[in-house]
Design a protein around this motif. Sequence first.
Motif, PDB file in Angstrom:
ATOM      1  N   ALA A  13       0.841  -1.205   0.000  1.00  0.00           N
ATOM      2  CA  ALA A  13       0.000   0.000   0.000  1.00  0.00           C
ATOM      3  C   ALA A  13       0.875   1.254   0.000  1.00  0.00           C
ATOM      4  CB  ALA A  13      -0.931  -0.013   1.210  1.00  0.00           C
ATOM      5  N   ILE A  14       1.971   1.212   0.769  1.00  0.00           N
ATOM      6  CA  ILE A  14       2.920   2.335   0.778  1.00  0.00           C
ATOM      7  C   ILE A  14       3.507   2.542  -0.616  1.00  0.00           C
ATOM      8  CG2 ILE A  14       5.143   3.136   1.684  1.00  0.00           C
ATOM      9  CD1 ILE A  14       4.453   1.647   4.285  1.00  0.00           C
ATOM     10  N   LEU A  15       3.877   1.444  -1.262  1.00  0.00           N
ATOM     11  CA  LEU A  15       4.441   1.544  -2.615  1.00  0.00           C
ATOM     12  C   LEU A  15       3.436   2.167  -3.581  1.00  0.00           C
ATOM     13  CD1 LEU A  15       6.315  -1.876  -3.020  1.00  0.00           C
ATOM     14  CD2 LEU A  15       7.281   0.351  -2.472  1.00  0.00           C
ATOM     15  N   CYS A  16       2.171   1.778  -3.463  1.00  0.00           N
ATOM     16  CA  CYS A  16       1.151   2.334  -4.357  1.00  0.00           C
ATOM     17  C   CYS A  16       1.013   3.843  -4.171  1.00  0.00           C
ATOM     18  CB  CYS A  16      -0.191   1.649  -4.111  1.00  0.00           C
ATOM     19  SG  CYS A  16      -0.299  -0.042  -4.729  1.00  0.00           S
ATOM     20  N   ILE A  17       1.059   4.306  -2.927  1.00  0.00           N
ATOM     21  CA  ILE A  17       0.906   5.741  -2.664  1.00  0.00           C
ATOM     22  C   ILE A  17       2.142   6.508  -3.123  1.00  0.00           C
ATOM     23  CG2 ILE A  17       0.544   7.488  -0.885  1.00  0.00           C
ATOM     24  CD1 ILE A  17      -0.993   5.396   0.709  1.00  0.00           C
ATOM     25  N   VAL A  18       3.338   5.967  -2.846  1.00  0.00           N
ATOM     26  CA  VAL A  18       4.568   6.612  -3.318  1.00  0.00           C
ATOM     27  C   VAL A  18       4.588   6.654  -4.842  1.00  0.00           C
ATOM     28  CG1 VAL A  18       7.082   6.440  -3.400  1.00  0.00           C
ATOM     29  CG2 VAL A  18       5.879   5.993  -1.258  1.00  0.00           C
ATOM     30  N   ASP A  19       4.126   5.573  -5.466  1.00  0.00           N
ATOM     31  CA  ASP A  19       4.036   5.538  -6.922  1.00  0.00           C
ATOM     32  C   ASP A  19       3.071   6.603  -7.423  1.00  0.00           C
ATOM     33  OD1 ASP A  19       4.002   4.470  -9.677  1.00  0.00           O
ATOM     34  OD2 ASP A  19       2.017   3.756  -9.134  1.00  0.00           O
ATOM     35  N   LEU A 229      -4.584   1.677   7.013  1.00  0.00           N
ATOM     36  CA  LEU A 229      -4.378   2.709   5.992  1.00  0.00           C
ATOM     37  C   LEU A 229      -3.621   3.916   6.533  1.00  0.00           C
ATOM     38  CD1 LEU A 229      -4.952   3.780   3.105  1.00  0.00           C
ATOM     39  CD2 LEU A 229      -7.046   4.796   4.045  1.00  0.00           C
ATOM     40  N   PRO A 230      -3.923   4.433   7.741  1.00  0.00           N
ATOM     41  CA  PRO A 230      -3.162   5.593   8.242  1.00  0.00           C
ATOM     42  C   PRO A 230      -1.666   5.358   8.279  1.00  0.00           C
ATOM     43  CG  PRO A 230      -5.117   5.264   9.582  1.00  0.00           C
ATOM     44  CD  PRO A 230      -5.037   4.079   8.661  1.00  0.00           C
ATOM     45  N   LEU A 231      -1.243   4.144   8.655  1.00  0.00           N
ATOM     46  CA  LEU A 231       0.188   3.838   8.674  1.00  0.00           C
ATOM     47  C   LEU A 231       0.781   3.927   7.277  1.00  0.00           C
ATOM     48  CD1 LEU A 231       2.742   2.827  10.099  1.00  0.00           C
ATOM     49  CD2 LEU A 231       1.886   0.485   9.790  1.00  0.00           C
ATOM     50  N   ALA A 232       0.059   3.396   6.283  1.00  0.00           N
ATOM     51  CA  ALA A 232       0.543   3.447   4.903  1.00  0.00           C
ATOM     52  C   ALA A 232       0.643   4.887   4.411  1.00  0.00           C
ATOM     53  CB  ALA A 232      -0.383   2.631   3.996  1.00  0.00           C
ATOM     54  N   ALA A 236       4.224   6.705   3.443  1.00  0.00           N
ATOM     55  CA  ALA A 236       4.392   7.144   2.057  1.00  0.00           C
ATOM     56  C   ALA A 236       4.716   8.628   1.984  1.00  0.00           C
ATOM     57  CB  ALA A 236       3.128   6.825   1.256  1.00  0.00           C
ATOM     58  N   PHE A 237       4.024   9.432   2.781  1.00  0.00           N
ATOM     59  CA  PHE A 237       4.300  10.868   2.800  1.00  0.00           C
ATOM     60  C   PHE A 237       5.713  11.143   3.314  1.00  0.00           C
ATOM     61  CE2 PHE A 237      -0.055  11.942   1.916  1.00  0.00           C
ATOM     62  CZ  PHE A 237      -0.002  13.233   1.431  1.00  0.00           C
TER      63      PHE A 237
END
Length: 435
Positions: A13-19, A229-232, A236-237
Amino acid sequence: MIVDTSGLTVPFAILCIVDLFGIFPIVVLPGPVIKCGWLGIPLAISVFTIQVYTAILLGKCWIIAEEIQPNIIKKNRYPYAALAELIFGDKVKNIVTVMLDVAVFGACIPNLLIASYNLHILGIKLSKDSFDVSPCIWLIVIGIILCPPLWLGSPKDMKWIASSSVFFVGSVSVLTWISMYDTQREIYEPIPEPSWNSVALAYGLLAFQFDVHPLVLTIQMDMVNKRKLPLAIICAFLITCSLFLITTTIGYVRFGSLLSSNLLDQLSNSYVLNINITLVTVQICLSTAVSTTALFQHIEHFLKIPKEFNRRRCVLRSCIVMLAVTLGEAVPRFDLLMGLVGALLTGPLMFLLPPLFYIKIRSLRRLKIKKSEGVCYRTFPNAKPTPIVGFKRLILLVFIIFAGTLATILSTVSGIRDTIIYAKFTPSCIMKLFE
């Protein structure tokens, strides 16, 4: 709560947001933020903080919505609009749907423009000015090449794309820093005092580039544990904002306010820069594949296209990409478009709706339903007690709503004015055909 064991873990999920953030914070944002002078970094940090907070609010709203109305999970192809429907009804749902679709669609056009411009510059540099293909042509080529990756389903079907894209983001960051230090400075222009135009443009770009709200609920729908989700979002931010702040700091020291909206243009020609431009172009294409899924899934649901891979999906998504290419041919400057979309559309999605949703759903006890004999009320048995928002948090949410609304109005006016002014001096591809 339904748990999808085949869905996204927190790292993915982190990768998706960074992407989703992509490389724009590295190559586009530093210049406009630096031109804001001493106000640039505080402005960026403020926008980042509010975006993280309101994105987390959206995720919490969905968790509460599932507790109040479990069958809302059936609407996971358009979760933001489903929340609006549950909390405020069909009219708000329709408004939110239009805003989301236009925001996501508008966001992919600057991606295509920058990728086509990069290929134009790369061709000139590698061929020593002998291979000069117009960005207008490259825009069409990129649109055609981009179609197959876009035929995939939701973010959980694109794990390899997100992983590859984030690797390119990290590589681009390092190569950009190397190129910035290797570039010889002929002139250093001091940091200017903040001006209304520079602040308005920077705000629009920041809101546009770091607005995860159109896609964050789509990512949450694919997560194994939706409560994480908050952790992701926070992780990512932290990753992307760290890369942005490092690049901006180097830009302050090395170039001052000379940095333009595409800092790659001002770096010395080298093999490192050529590799960097190539990676930037590839990453933009990969990021576009993930960021447009929210738009595609909603339209496919509206047209009753099955979730499974099929020919109708391929045709629909290809047509939408070609429409984006066509509109891209009519846009004079990508940074002005990013600023305008960021100011006009992402402002409400980021500042206004999440706090309103959260305030309303926390106090929601009963939902109105229509029956043949009239209107009645019922209490959902699965609804857990949700206390009304506390006074201090309510004040914070009201302040975010007020500040966001004001910033949206002022920056939109500025963006429209700048678009009209600069369009006269920077002709688009379509305008050039009639010269």
